[in-house]
Design a protein around this motif. Structure first.
Motif, PDB file in Angstrom:
ATOM      1  N   PRO A  28      21.482  24.967   6.757  1.00 20.60           N
ATOM      2  CA  PRO A  28      21.212  26.814   5.732  1.00 20.60           C
ATOM      3  C   PRO A  28      21.356  25.570   4.538  1.00 20.60           C
ATOM      4  CG  PRO A  28      23.309  26.817   6.896  1.00 20.60           C
ATOM      5  CD  PRO A  28      22.805  26.114   7.167  1.00 20.60           C
ATOM      6  N   VAL A  29      20.641  25.752   3.515  1.00 23.16           N
ATOM      7  CA  VAL A  29      20.140  25.602   2.016  1.00 23.16           C
ATOM      8  C   VAL A  29      20.522  26.345   1.038  1.00 23.16           C
ATOM      9  CG1 VAL A  29      19.410  23.398   0.199  1.00 23.16           C
ATOM     10  CG2 VAL A  29      19.960  23.355   2.573  1.00 23.16           C
ATOM     11  N   VAL A  30      20.909  26.768   0.032  1.00 20.79           N
ATOM     12  CA  VAL A  30      19.961  28.088  -1.055  1.00 20.79           C
ATOM     13  C   VAL A  30      19.525  27.115  -2.256  1.00 20.79           C
ATOM     14  CG1 VAL A  30      21.750  29.622   0.120  1.00 20.79           C
ATOM     15  CG2 VAL A  30      22.713  27.674  -1.736  1.00 20.79           C
ATOM     16  N   ALA A  31      18.651  27.923  -2.905  1.00 16.88           N
ATOM     17  CA  ALA A  31      18.051  27.305  -3.939  1.00 16.88           C
ATOM     18  C   ALA A  31      17.901  29.065  -4.924  1.00 16.88           C
ATOM     19  CB  ALA A  31      16.613  26.726  -3.719  1.00 16.88           C
ATOM     20  N   ALA A  32      17.966  28.658  -5.891  1.00 13.95           N
ATOM     21  CA  ALA A  32      17.694  29.597  -7.366  1.00 13.95           C
ATOM     22  C   ALA A  32      16.197  29.333  -7.739  1.00 13.95           C
ATOM     23  CB  ALA A  32      19.111  29.541  -8.036  1.00 13.95           C
ATOM     24  N   PHE A  66      14.320  23.397  -6.973  1.00 10.21           N
ATOM     25  CA  PHE A  66      15.172  24.479  -6.988  1.00 10.21           C
ATOM     26  C   PHE A  66      15.879  23.493  -7.889  1.00 10.21           C
ATOM     27  CE2 PHE A  66      11.112  25.794  -6.165  1.00 10.21           C
ATOM     28  CZ  PHE A  66      10.247  26.662  -6.719  1.00 10.21           C
ATOM     29  N   PRO A  67      17.595  24.544  -8.327  1.00 10.43           N
ATOM     30  CA  PRO A  67      18.781  24.281  -8.638  1.00 10.43           C
ATOM     31  C   PRO A  67      19.524  24.741  -7.015  1.00 10.43           C
ATOM     32  CG  PRO A  67      18.477  25.240 -10.105  1.00 10.43           C
ATOM     33  CD  PRO A  67      16.953  25.343  -9.279  1.00 10.43           C
ATOM     34  N   GLY A  68      20.232  24.324  -6.032  1.00 14.20           N
ATOM     35  CA  GLY A  68      20.682  24.973  -5.598  1.00 14.20           C
ATOM     36  C   GLY A  68      21.488  23.839  -4.182  1.00 14.20           C
ATOM     37  N   GLY A  69      22.215  24.473  -3.113  1.00  9.66           N
ATOM     38  CA  GLY A  69      22.658  23.147  -2.752  1.00  9.66           C
ATOM     39  C   GLY A  69      22.956  23.807  -0.721  1.00  9.66           C
ATOM     40  N   LYS A  70      23.629  22.925  -0.260  1.00  8.05           N
ATOM     41  CA  LYS A  70      23.994  23.306   0.899  1.00  8.05           C
ATOM     42  C   LYS A  70      24.823  24.670   1.019  1.00  8.05           C
ATOM     43  CE  LYS A  70      23.304  18.608   2.800  1.00  8.05           C
ATOM     44  NZ  LYS A  70      24.713  17.135   3.364  1.00  8.05           N
ATOM     45  N   VAL A  71      25.487  25.480   2.666  1.00  6.95           N
ATOM     46  CA  VAL A  71      25.893  27.128   2.426  1.00  6.95           C
ATOM     47  C   VAL A  71      26.935  25.816   3.154  1.00  6.95           C
ATOM     48  CG1 VAL A  71      26.449  28.974   3.377  1.00  6.95           C
ATOM     49  CG2 VAL A  71      24.064  28.285   2.233  1.00  6.95           C
ATOM     50  N   GLU A  72      28.268  26.157   2.537  1.00  9.00           N
ATOM     51  CA  GLU A  72      29.682  25.268   3.127  1.00  9.00           C
ATOM     52  C   GLU A  72      29.844  25.975   4.399  1.00  9.00           C
ATOM     53  OE1 GLU A  72      30.745  22.498   2.582  1.00  9.00           O
ATOM     54  OE2 GLU A  72      29.310  21.903   1.326  1.00  9.00           O
ATOM     55  N   PRO A  90      14.784  14.899  10.402  1.00  4.45           N
ATOM     56  CA  PRO A  90      15.937  13.831  11.834  1.00  4.45           C
ATOM     57  C   PRO A  90      16.411  14.318  11.710  1.00  4.45           C
ATOM     58  CG  PRO A  90      14.307  12.631   9.798  1.00  4.45           C
ATOM     59  CD  PRO A  90      14.904  13.888   9.194  1.00  4.45           C
ATOM     60  N   GLY A  91      17.035  14.682  13.210  1.00  5.87           N
ATOM     61  CA  GLY A  91      18.334  14.811  13.840  1.00  5.87           C
ATOM     62  C   GLY A  91      18.659  16.757  13.172  1.00  5.87           C
ATOM     63  N   ARG A  92      18.368  17.378  12.311  1.00  3.91           N
ATOM     64  CA  ARG A  92      18.568  18.886  12.430  1.00  3.91           C
ATOM     65  C   ARG A  92      17.896  19.761  11.300  1.00  3.91           C
ATOM     66  NH1 ARG A  92      21.225  16.373   6.423  1.00  3.91           N
ATOM     67  NH2 ARG A  92      18.931  15.074   5.455  1.00  3.91           N
ATOM     68  N   HIS A  93      17.879  20.892  11.410  1.00  4.94           N
ATOM     69  CA  HIS A  93      16.456  21.703  11.118  1.00  4.94           C
ATOM     70  C   HIS A  93      16.912  22.314   9.917  1.00  4.94           C
ATOM     71  CE1 HIS A  93      12.975  23.785  12.316  1.00  4.94           C
ATOM     72  NE2 HIS A  93      13.308  24.921  11.128  1.00  4.94           N
ATOM     73  N   LEU A  94      16.375  22.347   8.641  1.00  8.22           N
ATOM     74  CA  LEU A  94      16.517  22.664   7.778  1.00  8.22           C
ATOM     75  C   LEU A  94      15.760  24.372   7.070  1.00  8.22           C
ATOM     76  CD1 LEU A  94      17.425  23.098   4.180  1.00  8.22           C
ATOM     77  CD2 LEU A  94      14.752  21.972   4.049  1.00  8.22           C
ATOM     78  N   LEU A  95      17.234  25.604   6.890  1.00 10.51           N
ATOM     79  CA  LEU A  95      16.540  26.507   6.312  1.00 10.51           C
ATOM     80  C   LEU A  95      16.949  26.651   5.036  1.00 10.51           C
ATOM     81  CD1 LEU A  95      15.716  29.531   7.454  1.00 10.51           C
ATOM     82  CD2 LEU A  95      17.631  30.199   7.866  1.00 10.51           C
ATOM     83  N   LEU A  96      15.730  27.004   3.893  1.00  8.46           N
ATOM     84  CA  LEU A  96      16.289  26.290   2.411  1.00  8.46           C
ATOM     85  C   LEU A  96      15.623  28.297   2.642  1.00  8.46           C
ATOM     86  CD1 LEU A  96      16.118  25.481  -0.056  1.00  8.46           C
ATOM     87  CD2 LEU A  96      13.944  24.870   0.261  1.00  8.46           C
ATOM     88  N   LEU A  97      16.426  28.865   1.807  1.00 11.43           N
ATOM     89  CA  LEU A  97      16.431  30.613   1.476  1.00 11.43           C
ATOM     90  C   LEU A  97      16.250  30.375  -0.439  1.00 11.43           C
ATOM     91  CD1 LEU A  97      19.952  31.576   3.533  1.00 11.43           C
ATOM     92  CD2 LEU A  97      17.117  31.549   4.027  1.00 11.43           C
ATOM     93  N   LEU A  98      15.364  31.164  -0.810  1.00 16.45           N
ATOM     94  CA  LEU A  98      14.764  30.851  -2.034  1.00 16.45           C
ATOM     95  C   LEU A  98      15.313  32.281  -2.761  1.00 16.45           C
ATOM     96  CD1 LEU A  98      14.409  29.435  -4.461  1.00 16.45           C
ATOM     97  CD2 LEU A  98      11.838  30.603  -4.124  1.00 16.45           C
TER      98      LEU A  98
END
Length: 145
Positions: A15-19, A45-51, A88-96
């Motif tokens: 999970p990744v978030v962006a604004a 867009f600025p943001g990054g990984k959800v820890e 590769p090896g993961r699935h990106l879920l990008l929340l705007l």
């Protein structure tokens, strides 16, 4: 894009978030990824990984402070849309999220440059593939102003 996962294959969810910071003129802030990082030279867009243990909103508040030096209240973040992509090896879920209120002046603390653009002008920028679907959503909300 990498090939889709086959039956029985799994990928860890990233999970990744962006604004989409939107100023009074309806322009959106994007930042240029610095050399040495994946996708260097692309506007994003600025943001990054959800820890682990973080909510998406808390992660975005943290990322905006780290990357831009601004203070954002969680209730100033409005979810807009998301993108999903297999890597590769993961699935990106990008929340705007859309944000129209923050404290401070954005600075390029973790980027080569910052730029404000009208949503339609984002189409002229080189951006990561996962960010591209966000442009139409931003154009739509711009039409509602």
């Amino acid at each position: 894009m990498s090939k889709p996962l086959g039956a029985g294959e799994t990928a860890s969810l990233m999970p990744v978030v962006a604004a989409a910071l939107i100023d009074r003129d309806g322009r959106v802030l994007v930042q240029l990824r610095p050399p040495g990082k994946a996708m260097a030279g692309l506007w994003e867009f600025p943001g990054g990984k959800v820890e682990p243990g973080e909510t998406p909103e808390a992660a975005l508040v943290r990322e905006l402070e780290e990357e831009l030096g601004i203070v954002v209240a969680q209730d100033a973040l409005a979810p807009l849309t998301f993108a999903s992509a297999t890597l590769p090896g993961r699935h990106l879920l990008l929340l705007l999220y859309v944000c129209r209120a923050w404290g401070g002046v954005p600075q390029a603390l973790d980027a080569t440059a910052l730029a404000w653009h009208a949503p339609a002008a984002l189409r002229d920028l080189a951006m990561p593939p996962a960010d591209l679907p966000f442009i139409a959503a931003l154009e739509d909300i711009g039409d509602d102003r």
